[in-house]
Design a protein around this motif. Sequence first.
Motif, PDB file in Angstrom:
ATOM      1  N   ARG A   4      -7.717  18.541   4.131  1.00  0.00           N
ATOM      2  CA  ARG A   4      -7.717  17.337   3.308  1.00  0.00           C
ATOM      3  C   ARG A   4      -6.685  17.455   2.188  1.00  0.00           C
ATOM      4  O   ARG A   4      -6.152  16.454   1.715  1.00  0.00           O
ATOM      5  N   GLY A 148      -1.020   5.637  -8.878  1.00  0.00           N
ATOM      6  CA  GLY A 148      -0.877   6.815  -8.005  1.00  0.00           C
ATOM      7  C   GLY A 148      -2.159   7.116  -7.247  1.00  0.00           C
ATOM      8  O   GLY A 148      -2.138   7.434  -6.052  1.00  0.00           O
ATOM      9  N   THR A 157      -1.295  12.598  -0.718  1.00  0.00           N
ATOM     10  CA  THR A 157      -0.746  12.751  -2.061  1.00  0.00           C
ATOM     11  C   THR A 157       0.497  11.888  -2.162  1.00  0.00           C
ATOM     12  O   THR A 157       1.344  11.911  -1.263  1.00  0.00           O
ATOM     13  N   THR A 160       5.035   9.137  -7.945  1.00  0.00           N
ATOM     14  CA  THR A 160       5.725   7.952  -8.411  1.00  0.00           C
ATOM     15  C   THR A 160       7.208   8.056  -8.066  1.00  0.00           C
ATOM     16  O   THR A 160       7.869   9.016  -8.463  1.00  0.00           O
ATOM     17  N   THR A 162       9.376   4.864  -8.194  1.00  0.00           N
ATOM     18  CA  THR A 162       9.902   3.891  -9.158  1.00  0.00           C
ATOM     19  C   THR A 162       8.727   3.113  -9.740  1.00  0.00           C
ATOM     20  O   THR A 162       7.824   2.699  -9.002  1.00  0.00           O
ATOM     21  N   LYS A 189       6.370   5.197   2.066  1.00  0.00           N
ATOM     22  CA  LYS A 189       6.409   4.444   0.805  1.00  0.00           C
ATOM     23  C   LYS A 189       5.206   3.513   0.685  1.00  0.00           C
ATOM     24  O   LYS A 189       4.893   2.770   1.613  1.00  0.00           O
ATOM     25  N   ILE A 211       5.512   7.485  -3.255  1.00  0.00           N
ATOM     26  CA  ILE A 211       6.042   8.080  -2.039  1.00  0.00           C
ATOM     27  C   ILE A 211       5.280   9.343  -1.683  1.00  0.00           C
ATOM     28  O   ILE A 211       5.082  10.225  -2.538  1.00  0.00           O
ATOM     29  N   GLN A 212       4.863   9.380  -0.432  1.00  0.00           N
ATOM     30  CA  GLN A 212       4.235  10.602   0.070  1.00  0.00           C
ATOM     31  C   GLN A 212       5.369  11.571   0.391  1.00  0.00           C
ATOM     32  O   GLN A 212       6.202  11.286   1.252  1.00  0.00           O
ATOM     33  N   PRO A 213       5.453  12.702  -0.334  1.00  0.00           N
ATOM     34  CA  PRO A 213       6.579  13.606  -0.118  1.00  0.00           C
ATOM     35  C   PRO A 213       6.662  14.062   1.336  1.00  0.00           C
ATOM     36  O   PRO A 213       5.637  14.252   1.996  1.00  0.00           O
ATOM     37  N   PRO A 217       0.704  16.470   4.435  1.00  0.00           N
ATOM     38  CA  PRO A 217      -0.221  15.845   5.382  1.00  0.00           C
ATOM     39  C   PRO A 217      -1.008  14.698   4.773  1.00  0.00           C
ATOM     40  O   PRO A 217      -1.086  14.561   3.563  1.00  0.00           O
ATOM     41  N   ALA A 218      -1.570  13.869   5.652  1.00  0.00           N
ATOM     42  CA  ALA A 218      -2.498  12.826   5.214  1.00  0.00           C
ATOM     43  C   ALA A 218      -3.691  12.841   6.155  1.00  0.00           C
ATOM     44  O   ALA A 218      -3.575  13.231   7.320  1.00  0.00           O
TER      45      ALA A 218
END
Length: 221
Positions: A4, A148, A157, A160, A162, A189, A211-213, A217-218
């Motif tokens: 997770r 966020g 995760t 930010t 922009t 995004k 933005i999810q770097p 994972p998600a």
Amino acid sequence: MTSRFPDAGAVGAGGFVRDDTPTPEVDRREAVMASLAGTVRELVDATIRTTVADDEVHRVRDELALLVDRLRAAQLPGPAGIRYNAEFRAWNWGNAVVGAANAIAPPLEVVHDASGCHADVVLGAAYEGPPGLVHGGVSAMLLDHIMGVTASAMRRTTFTGTLTMRYRRGTPLGPLRLEARIVREEGRKVFVVASISDAEGVTVEADGVFIQPAGTPAVDG
Ligand SMILES: CCCCC/C=C\C/C=C\C/C=C\C/C=C\CCCC(=O)SCCNC(=O)CCNC(=O)[C@H](O)C(C)(C)COP(=O)(O)OP(=O)(O)OC[C@H]1O[C@@H](n2cnc3c(N)ncnc32)[C@H](O)[C@@H]1OP(=O)(O)O
């Protein structure tokens, strides 16, 4: 099983740290630290607004210095970071907006609802910018956080990318409501809109790209 949370170090400076403190112990310690931070918050407000004589200010300063020494007797080597245990109980006690141990944080209590997130907060003298009004940077900080959290949606995760603010009128110190919701997603995004309102209506609007770097994972769903 899909993790997770990313591994420690996977998401920028400090990362997420796995910490197997049992949840009841985390809850107990969190309440203890929140109680301390609440009193320190009172101290900040009392410091700003005190009109006691100079000698008394100096005496209070000296007593506080002794209390600081007592807390310094055992310290983390750096910032508190974000920790989580096997049950995905996560805690970020130093966070500038929600940290339970952070007297600088109002703290914001973010509630997930059907359309996104909201939070009710009362901002006092420590958050002043223009006379009687919330500092614009504080508004941006609180909105950044709730946006966020909204973008992260408890399953990924996001950072930010922009953030755009529109200050429609001064935001009075006192009771305020923050609201945020996702308007669309494109790949990694997440586009989020948010607002701050007082009893008369919206004072600040924000929109942002979170933005999810890459490579993080998600959780599905
Ligand atoms: C595993 C599941 C985890 C479960 C978690 C569960 C619960 C969550 C728990 C906690 C949640 C944690 C935090 C949430 C709470 C509060 C957050 C507060 C928010 C902050 O306070 S956070 C600090 C300030 N924030 C930064 O410190 C960011 C610094 N920066 C970076 O870390 C990178 O810069 C990053 C990641 C932004 C992008 O890096 P990257 O390498 O992934 O990006 P890349 O180049 O691949 O671009 C991909 C696509 O995004 C577009 N794009 C790129 N940059 C953009 C920008 N700036 N604006 C608009 N669009 C942008 C490109 O144009 C492309 O778009 P396209 O695909 O359409 O071409």
